[in-house]
Scaffold this motif. Sequence first.
Motif, PDB file in Angstrom:
ATOM      1  N   GLY A   1       0.797  -1.226   0.000  1.00 54.25           N
ATOM      2  CA  GLY A   1       0.000   0.000   0.000  1.00 54.25           C
ATOM      3  C   GLY A   1       0.822   1.264   0.000  1.00 54.25           C
ATOM      4  O   GLY A   1       0.344   2.335   0.397  1.00 54.25           O
ATOM      5  N   LEU A   2       2.070   1.165  -0.473  1.00 56.06           N
ATOM      6  CA  LEU A   2       2.966   2.318  -0.452  1.00 56.06           C
ATOM      7  C   LEU A   2       2.942   3.097  -1.757  1.00 56.06           C
ATOM      8  O   LEU A   2       3.744   4.010  -1.959  1.00 56.06           O
ATOM      9  CB  LEU A   2       4.398   1.849  -0.160  1.00 56.06           C
ATOM     10  N   ASP A   3       2.001   2.742  -2.655  1.00 51.95           N
ATOM     11  CA  ASP A   3       1.875   3.446  -3.917  1.00 51.95           C
ATOM     12  C   ASP A   3       0.917   4.625  -3.812  1.00 51.95           C
ATOM     13  O   ASP A   3       0.547   5.230  -4.813  1.00 51.95           O
ATOM     14  CB  ASP A   3       1.406   2.488  -5.018  1.00 51.95           C
ATOM     15  N   GLN A   4       0.504   4.942  -2.585  1.00 59.62           N
ATOM     16  CA  GLN A   4      -0.338   6.112  -2.345  1.00 59.62           C
ATOM     17  C   GLN A   4       0.105   6.777  -1.048  1.00 59.62           C
ATOM     18  O   GLN A   4       0.760   6.158  -0.210  1.00 59.62           O
ATOM     19  CB  GLN A   4      -1.805   5.704  -2.250  1.00 59.62           C
ATOM     20  N   GLN A   5      -0.241   8.045  -0.909  1.00 60.43           N
ATOM     21  CA  GLN A   5       0.164   8.777   0.287  1.00 60.43           C
ATOM     22  C   GLN A   5      -0.763   8.447   1.455  1.00 60.43           C
ATOM     23  O   GLN A   5      -1.962   8.291   1.284  1.00 60.43           O
ATOM     24  CB  GLN A   5       0.129  10.285   0.031  1.00 60.43           C
ATOM     25  N   HIS A   6      -0.177   8.356   2.647  1.00 56.49           N
ATOM     26  CA  HIS A   6      -0.931   8.126   3.868  1.00 56.49           C
ATOM     27  C   HIS A   6      -0.717   9.313   4.790  1.00 56.49           C
ATOM     28  O   HIS A   6       0.434   9.662   5.097  1.00 56.49           O
ATOM     29  CB  HIS A   6      -0.479   6.818   4.533  1.00 56.49           C
TER      30      HIS A   6
ATOM     31  N   PRO B   1       5.496  17.098   5.193  1.00 52.83           N
ATOM     32  CA  PRO B   1       4.173  17.073   4.559  1.00 52.83           C
ATOM     33  C   PRO B   1       4.123  16.269   3.273  1.00 52.83           C
ATOM     34  O   PRO B   1       3.064  16.133   2.673  1.00 52.83           O
ATOM     35  CB  PRO B   1       3.932  18.560   4.263  1.00 52.83           C
ATOM     36  N   ASP B   2       5.279  15.768   2.815  1.00 50.95           N
ATOM     37  CA  ASP B   2       5.326  15.061   1.537  1.00 50.95           C
ATOM     38  C   ASP B   2       5.737  13.608   1.753  1.00 50.95           C
ATOM     39  O   ASP B   2       5.987  13.177   2.859  1.00 50.95           O
ATOM     40  CB  ASP B   2       6.323  15.751   0.597  1.00 50.95           C
ATOM     41  N   GLY B   3       5.816  12.863   0.683  1.00 49.74           N
ATOM     42  CA  GLY B   3       6.251  11.477   0.771  1.00 49.74           C
ATOM     43  C   GLY B   3       5.096  10.534   1.041  1.00 49.74           C
ATOM     44  O   GLY B   3       3.939  10.932   1.161  1.00 49.74           O
ATOM     45  N   THR B   4       5.426   9.246   1.152  1.00 49.91           N
ATOM     46  CA  THR B   4       4.400   8.223   1.362  1.00 49.91           C
ATOM     47  C   THR B   4       3.676   8.434   2.687  1.00 49.91           C
ATOM     48  O   THR B   4       2.463   8.274   2.775  1.00 49.91           O
ATOM     49  CB  THR B   4       5.041   6.822   1.335  1.00 49.91           C
ATOM     50  N   PHE B   5       4.423   8.773   3.735  1.00 51.27           N
ATOM     51  CA  PHE B   5       3.829   9.048   5.041  1.00 51.27           C
ATOM     52  C   PHE B   5       4.014  10.530   5.337  1.00 51.27           C
ATOM     53  O   PHE B   5       5.140  11.001   5.504  1.00 51.27           O
ATOM     54  CB  PHE B   5       4.484   8.186   6.127  1.00 51.27           C
ATOM     55  N   ALA B   6       2.909  11.252   5.353  1.00 54.63           N
ATOM     56  CA  ALA B   6       2.960  12.708   5.507  1.00 54.63           C
ATOM     57  C   ALA B   6       2.250  13.131   6.781  1.00 54.63           C
ATOM     58  O   ALA B   6       1.073  12.800   6.978  1.00 54.63           O
ATOM     59  CB  ALA B   6       2.306  13.382   4.305  1.00 54.63           C
TER      60      ALA B   6
ATOM     61  N   GLU C   1     -10.652  17.907   7.947  1.00 56.18           N
ATOM     62  CA  GLU C   1      -9.983  18.901   7.108  1.00 56.18           C
ATOM     63  C   GLU C   1      -8.777  18.331   6.379  1.00 56.18           C
ATOM     64  O   GLU C   1      -8.514  18.679   5.219  1.00 56.18           O
ATOM     65  CB  GLU C   1      -9.523  20.086   7.968  1.00 56.18           C
ATOM     66  N   THR C   2      -8.021  17.480   7.050  1.00 57.63           N
ATOM     67  CA  THR C   2      -6.746  17.011   6.492  1.00 57.63           C
ATOM     68  C   THR C   2      -6.843  15.673   5.773  1.00 57.63           C
ATOM     69  O   THR C   2      -5.956  15.323   4.990  1.00 57.63           O
ATOM     70  CB  THR C   2      -5.693  16.860   7.606  1.00 57.63           C
ATOM     71  N   GLY C   3      -7.895  14.909   6.056  1.00 57.27           N
ATOM     72  CA  GLY C   3      -7.993  13.576   5.473  1.00 57.27           C
ATOM     73  C   GLY C   3      -7.037  12.579   6.105  1.00 57.27           C
ATOM     74  O   GLY C   3      -6.705  11.556   5.497  1.00 57.27           O
ATOM     75  N   ALA C   4      -6.589  12.859   7.331  1.00 60.85           N
ATOM     76  CA  ALA C   4      -5.683  11.935   8.023  1.00 60.85           C
ATOM     77  C   ALA C   4      -6.368  10.594   8.250  1.00 60.85           C
ATOM     78  O   ALA C   4      -7.542  10.540   8.623  1.00 60.85           O
ATOM     79  CB  ALA C   4      -5.243  12.533   9.352  1.00 60.85           C
TER      80      ALA C   4
END
Length: 202
Positions: free
Chosen positions: A76-81, A101-106, A139-142
Amino acid sequence: MRVSPLTLHRLSVYLRCLRQMEEAGVHRVSSQELADRFDLSATQIRKDLAQFGEFGIRGVGYDVARLTEGLHRLLGLDQQHRLAVVGMGSLGSALARHLGPDGTFAVVAGLDNDPRKVGTRLAHLEVRHSSELPAVVRETGATIGVLTVPADAAQVNYEALVVAGIRAVLNFAPARLKPNRAVPVKDVDFRINLEELVYFLK
């Protein structure tokens, strides 16, 4: 397919090793070569990978780039979390700075209930009050919560993350949580790891 945590851990290890091989310009590798190079088990590598399809060819080995891409997608690392960190002390602040704020885990949010921290800026974040957690998640979609709070505050903050809609939690607090079955928890306890190391020093 249900996969054991131990298998998932090994897949992450394989992926890290394969990335190193890619950086070194290696294009093809056998399970035995991978095992020898990184002190792994060739039999275990073949068994683990066989659960998810045909990644390699007998007698030829694995295409490093293809296997790396396959494991990346499988994990599941082909999308940002997006991560929300609750507890902006030294550890929480360090995680926010390291992951950014960037990368696979933001890290997209940092929360605390200390009035001296609320409203301050940390790298790309403004620290929000813990009571704002539901709004912050919307707001953030966390989707992943990270707990870096004291032990006595861990359970209540975990439950708040569940109510807010967080789907998984990484727990750095030195406390065992009573998890909600729908929201898995992964504990990271430095003390336990140190105690295991100390045993081998005896």
